[in-house]
Every structure is written in C-alpha cells, then in structure tokens.
Design a protein around this motif. Sequence first.
Motif, PDB file in Angstrom:
ATOM      1  N   LYS A   1       0.965  -1.251   0.031  1.00 58.90           N
ATOM      2  CA  LYS A   1      -0.035  -0.143  -0.135  1.00 58.90           C
ATOM      3  C   LYS A   1       0.795   1.257  -0.064  1.00 58.90           C
TER       4      LYS A   1
ATOM      5  N   TYR B   1       1.224   5.434   0.024  1.00 57.65           N
ATOM      6  CA  TYR B   1       0.341   6.707   0.471  1.00 57.65           C
ATOM      7  C   TYR B   1       1.071   7.884   0.363  1.00 57.65           C
TER       8      TYR B   1
ATOM      9  N   GLU C   1      -2.546  11.852   3.256  1.00 57.09           N
ATOM     10  CA  GLU C   1      -3.325  10.509   3.235  1.00 57.09           C
ATOM     11  C   GLU C   1      -3.079   9.665   4.556  1.00 57.09           C
TER      12      GLU C   1
ATOM     13  N   ALA D   1      -3.616   6.198   6.130  1.00 57.84           N
ATOM     14  CA  ALA D   1      -3.415   4.815   6.087  1.00 57.84           C
ATOM     15  C   ALA D   1      -3.959   3.988   7.386  1.00 57.84           C
TER      16      ALA D   1
ATOM     17  N   THR E   1      -1.118   9.124   9.619  1.00 59.09           N
ATOM     18  CA  THR E   1      -1.064  10.076   8.504  1.00 59.09           C
ATOM     19  C   THR E   1       0.210  10.910   8.437  1.00 59.09           C
TER      20      THR E   1
ATOM     21  N   THR F   1       3.331  -0.972   4.722  1.00 56.65           N
ATOM     22  CA  THR F   1       2.615   0.105   4.009  1.00 56.65           C
ATOM     23  C   THR F   1       3.798   1.049   3.859  1.00 56.65           C
TER      24      THR F   1
ATOM     25  N   PHE G   1       4.643   5.440   2.534  1.00 51.00           N
ATOM     26  CA  PHE G   1       4.316   6.800   2.351  1.00 51.00           C
ATOM     27  C   PHE G   1       5.477   7.397   1.528  1.00 51.00           C
TER      28      PHE G   1
END
Length: 189
Positions: free
Chosen positions: A48, A50, A54, A56, A70, A180, A182
């Motif tokens: 994922k 971001y 955004e 998550a 965030t 995840t 960013f």
Amino acid sequence: MKKLLIMLFASLLLVACSDEGDTTKDTGEENNEKATDTDTSKKEEQKKVYQIGETAVITSDLYEFDYEVTVDDFKLTREVDGTPLDDIISGAEEDGRFAVVEVTIKNISDRSYVPNEMFSANFARMDAKGGETSYDQFFTIGDEELAPGEEIQGHLVYTTRVDYADTFVLKYEFMSDEETHFELPNPEQ
C-alpha cells in the motif's frame, strides 16, 4: 521397420509430453521459477502506497490490531527541537540533514498500547530494500500509552543527505504482508 517407426513415434511422443509439464529430469518436480518471479512482483505491487496528507489504516502484523497513520509533512533540516545535526553526527557533512516526518497516529483498536513498543517506521530512499529506524529521543510522545480512539502527533527523525534520493519512503510493518509505504518527495530537489 514398422516396429522401428512405432518406437520412434512413441519416443517422440514421450519427449513432447515431458516438455509440456516443464519438469526436471532429476526430481520430477515442476519448474516454478516464472511463478516465483511473478509472485514476488505481485507482492511488491500489492504494498500500500500513500502520499503526504493521506491516512493509512494499518494492521499490526505481529500484534493484530489496527491503527491509522497520516504523514502530515516532510522536511530536511540541520536542526530539530534545538538540537543541531552536529550533536547527533559529529562532523556532519555539508549535505547532511535531519529528515523530519510529521505524523499523526490514531489508535483505532479496542485496546491501549504504547506506540514505540508496538511498531516503528523505517526510512529509506524509494528503491531501497531496508531502511533506518527513527531517533526515539525526538518522538517521546510515542512512549506514552495510547487509549482506544486517541491520537498523537509528533515527528519521526532520521538522518540523511540532501542528494541521497529524489523520493524517500517511510515504511510501516516492514517485511510483512501489511507493509505500508508513504512516498516522501525530496523537498530540496
């Protein structure tokens, strides 16, 4: 002659059949190199990703609870909270910087936990496999218990160089199915 032709045809048929399964002669197991490469590519694509601003929703792979992160802002600087880079890295190079990632973490689970004890975020250039962990001395709010529904805001601090990458990445749940990312564009490029 007829027997020879039948044997030759049968041999060709057996050879053709064995090539279809893409098996190895020694073990009889199927060759899965292509499938493994595809699976690895799919797994990397499934991470994922971001952007700044955004939120998550992330599931802790180890402790099995959900939390939100965030990334509010990202900057490169020579000083954080009154601490110059030279205090952390003696003789820091001219292009050395603190990488400061402003984050909001919200506990959306049904139990309390201490964020710094339950998860961390790795920082690296976009294409790097690993990454660095943050300096906890700058994120002491993460040492306090976070009750369900509560959130904290603070900054994660790392060290880097201005020219290290065009884009950096912050990785939560590193090396798990829940990894995840960013994306953090280099603000000085």
